[in-house]
Design an enzyme around this catalytic site. Structure first.
Site, PDB file in Angstrom:
ATOM      1  N   GLU A   1      -6.153 -10.769  -1.270  1.00  0.00           N
ATOM      2  CA  GLU A   1      -6.993 -10.540  -0.072  1.00  0.00           C
ATOM      3  C   GLU A   1      -8.459 -10.440  -0.471  1.00  0.00           C
ATOM      4  O   GLU A   1      -9.138  -9.462  -0.167  1.00  0.00           O
ATOM      5  CB  GLU A   1      -6.557  -9.247   0.643  1.00  0.00           C
TER       6      GLU A   1
ATOM      7  N   GLU B   1       0.791  -1.248   0.000  1.00  0.00           N
ATOM      8  CA  GLU B   1       0.000   0.000   0.000  1.00  0.00           C
ATOM      9  C   GLU B   1       0.818   1.290   0.000  1.00  0.00           C
ATOM     10  O   GLU B   1       0.526   2.216   0.756  1.00  0.00           O
ATOM     11  CB  GLU B   1      -0.959  -0.003   1.211  1.00  0.00           C
TER      12      GLU B   1
HETATM   13  C1  XIL Z   1      -6.171  -6.319   8.366  1.00  0.00           C
HETATM   14  C2  XIL Z   1      -6.530  -7.476   9.285  1.00  0.00           C
HETATM   15  O1  XIL Z   1      -7.442  -8.321   8.639  1.00  0.00           O
HETATM   16  C3  XIL Z   1      -7.099  -6.944  10.590  1.00  0.00           C
HETATM   17  O2  XIL Z   1      -7.282  -8.001  11.512  1.00  0.00           O
HETATM   18  C4  XIL Z   1      -6.185  -5.890  11.187  1.00  0.00           C
HETATM   19  O3  XIL Z   1      -6.808  -5.319  12.317  1.00  0.00           O
HETATM   20  C5  XIL Z   1      -5.869  -4.802  10.187  1.00  0.00           C
HETATM   21  O4  XIL Z   1      -5.324  -5.397   8.999  1.00  0.00           O
HETATM   22  N1  XIL Z   1      -4.930  -4.678   3.719  1.00  0.00           N
HETATM   23  C6  XIL Z   1      -3.925  -5.503   4.152  1.00  0.00           C
HETATM   24  C7  XIL Z   1      -4.147  -6.392   5.319  1.00  0.00           C
HETATM   25  O5  XIL Z   1      -2.864  -5.593   3.499  1.00  0.00           O
HETATM   26  O6  XIL Z   1      -2.992  -6.596   6.063  1.00  0.00           O
HETATM   27  C8  XIL Z   1      -5.248  -5.855   6.214  1.00  0.00           C
HETATM   28  O7  XIL Z   1      -5.512  -6.811   7.229  1.00  0.00           O
HETATM   29  C9  XIL Z   1      -6.484  -5.559   5.407  1.00  0.00           C
HETATM   30  C10 XIL Z   1      -6.196  -4.508   4.365  1.00  0.00           C
END
Ligand code: XIL
Length: 382
Positions: free
Chosen positions: A278, A171
């Site tokens: 994701e 990101e």
């Molecule tokens: C999220 C997790 O799912 C949560 O449990 C945590 O509180 C915050 O992070 N993008 C990403 C992930 O790359 O690491 C994130 O995961 C969701 C968004």
């Protein structure tokens, strides 16, 4: 799970009924029935065996009980949802918290699952120690690079041979269309170069690992183009990058099929591997900022929403299959609707139902759309 219940009922029944048989006969029979009925039940990973691995983001707790059974039956790749992030795995300069990450790595090894590493350099969930000197000042650029390298060496080194792909930088692109890189401590202290350094250090730590740049909203044309620009810059500078991770936090509203195909074409034109890292399909419009639940805001999973979600999943996987030559993995973010990070973000306490399994770990109708497709490979072969 229903399947397990019926298998154990069968085992009990055959033990009772077969009391006149010899022990070895009984064991053989039970064992073969057990394996054959489990093996005959195909999971997502089997439906997609000719396409790409199907992964899931997990916490160590999700590797127990029914959830573990579901993971073994349906998936062939894992990502740690949180426990490999810097703030968790490396909470202080001289302290590592390997236990939870090792639990996931061991489960992957024991069950022959692929393992993705998530992530090395991110503006969130980074240990605050990395940016601060002992007397509370902001570290200088060289010191930050040394610390970054030490972190990457330790974490990548520990899972060398187990983790096959890393999200090296997560990101880094801004959400603001008029800004290229996101404002962050990494950028403030070290400048744009921090991205290249992270890839170089990761490559040194494990030359065999596949290295990814990972981001969200990667399909939205405007942000997509800035991600493309970054990737192109990395490639032109001979940075060791293998792929782009499209997070895939999508919804029943977006992206459209055209947007998705255009983005896949654009990323593929760079010669990079692509992964959906994701995936979840929210019932709500995407919002960045956290907010409270509004009065009267419903979070009911109605049949209409279920149908819309099924349609969207159907389309996404149809497109994914078309890109199987570039797509080297699709990973869901969480196991089932029993728990999703979207129950807490962006609206705390607003239930979401973004995955293919319901709150009882049962397959939803969207599962059928994803799993039961016409195999164009087979049709071509005939
Ligand atoms: C999220 C997790 O799912 C949560 O449990 C945590 O509180 C915050 O992070 N993008 C990403 C992930 O790359 O690491 C994130 O995961 C969701 C968004």
């Amino acid at each position: 799970m229903k399947l397990l219940k019926s298998v154990s009922l069968f085992v009990i029944a055959s033990l009772l009924l077969g009391s006149c048989k010899s022990n070895s006969e009984k064991n053989e029979e039970t064992a073969s029935v057990e394996t054959s009925s489990l093996a005959s039940e195909k999971g997502l990973k089997d439906y997609y065996a000719d396409y790409f691995p199907i992964g899931v983001a997990v916490s160590p707790r999700s590797l127990e009980g029914e959830s573990a059974e579901l993971i073994r039956a349906e998936f062939n790749s894992l990502t740690a949802e949180n426990v490999m992030k810097m703030g968790v795995i490396h909470p202080e300069m001289d302290r590592f918290n390997w236990g939870p990450a090792d639990a996931i790595a061991n489960f992957a090894k024991e069950n022959n699952l692929k393992l993705r590493g998530h992530n090395l350099v991110w503006h969130q969930q980074a240990g605050p120690w990395i940016f601060t000197t002992e007397d509370g000042k902001t570290v200088g650029k060289e010191e930050l690079y040394q610390r970054m390298k030490a972190h990457i060496d330790s974490v990548v080194g520990r899972y060398k041979g187990t983790i096959y792909a890393w999200d090296v930088v997560n990101e880094a692109i801004s959400d603001k269309p008029d800004e290229f890189l996101r404002k962050s401590e990494w950028l403030d202290i070290a400048g744009e170069e921090f991205i290249m350094k992270a890839f170089e250090y990761a490559h040194e730590a494990d030359p065999d690992a596949k290295l990814y740049y990972n981001d969200y909203n990667a399909i939205i044309p405007e942000k997509r183009d800035r991600i493309y620009k970054l990737l192109k810059m990395l490639i032109d500078n001979d940075v060791p990058i293998d792929g782009v991770g499209i997070q895939g936090h999508w919804s029943i509203f977006s992206p459209t099929e055209t947007e998705l195909r255009e983005a896949m074409d654009l990323y593929a034109s760079l010669g990079l591997d692509i992964q959906i890292t994701e995936l979840d399909v929210s019932l709500y419009q995407w919002e960045k900022e956290r907010r409270e639940l509004r009065q009267g805001e419903s979070d009911e999973f109605t049949p209409e929403l279920e149908a819309q979600q099924k349609e969207k999943y159907d389309m996404f996987f149809r497109v994914f299959r078309d890109y199987k030559d570039q797509l080297t993995g699709v990973t869901f973010w969480n196991v089932s609707d029993r728990y999703s990070w979207l129950d807490h973000y962006p609206v705390e306490g607003r239930k979401n139902y973004p995955l293919l399994f319901d709150e009882d770990y049962k397959r939803k109708s969207a599962y059928d759309a994803v799993a039961h497709f016409e195999d164009t490979n087979e049709t071509e072969k005939q």
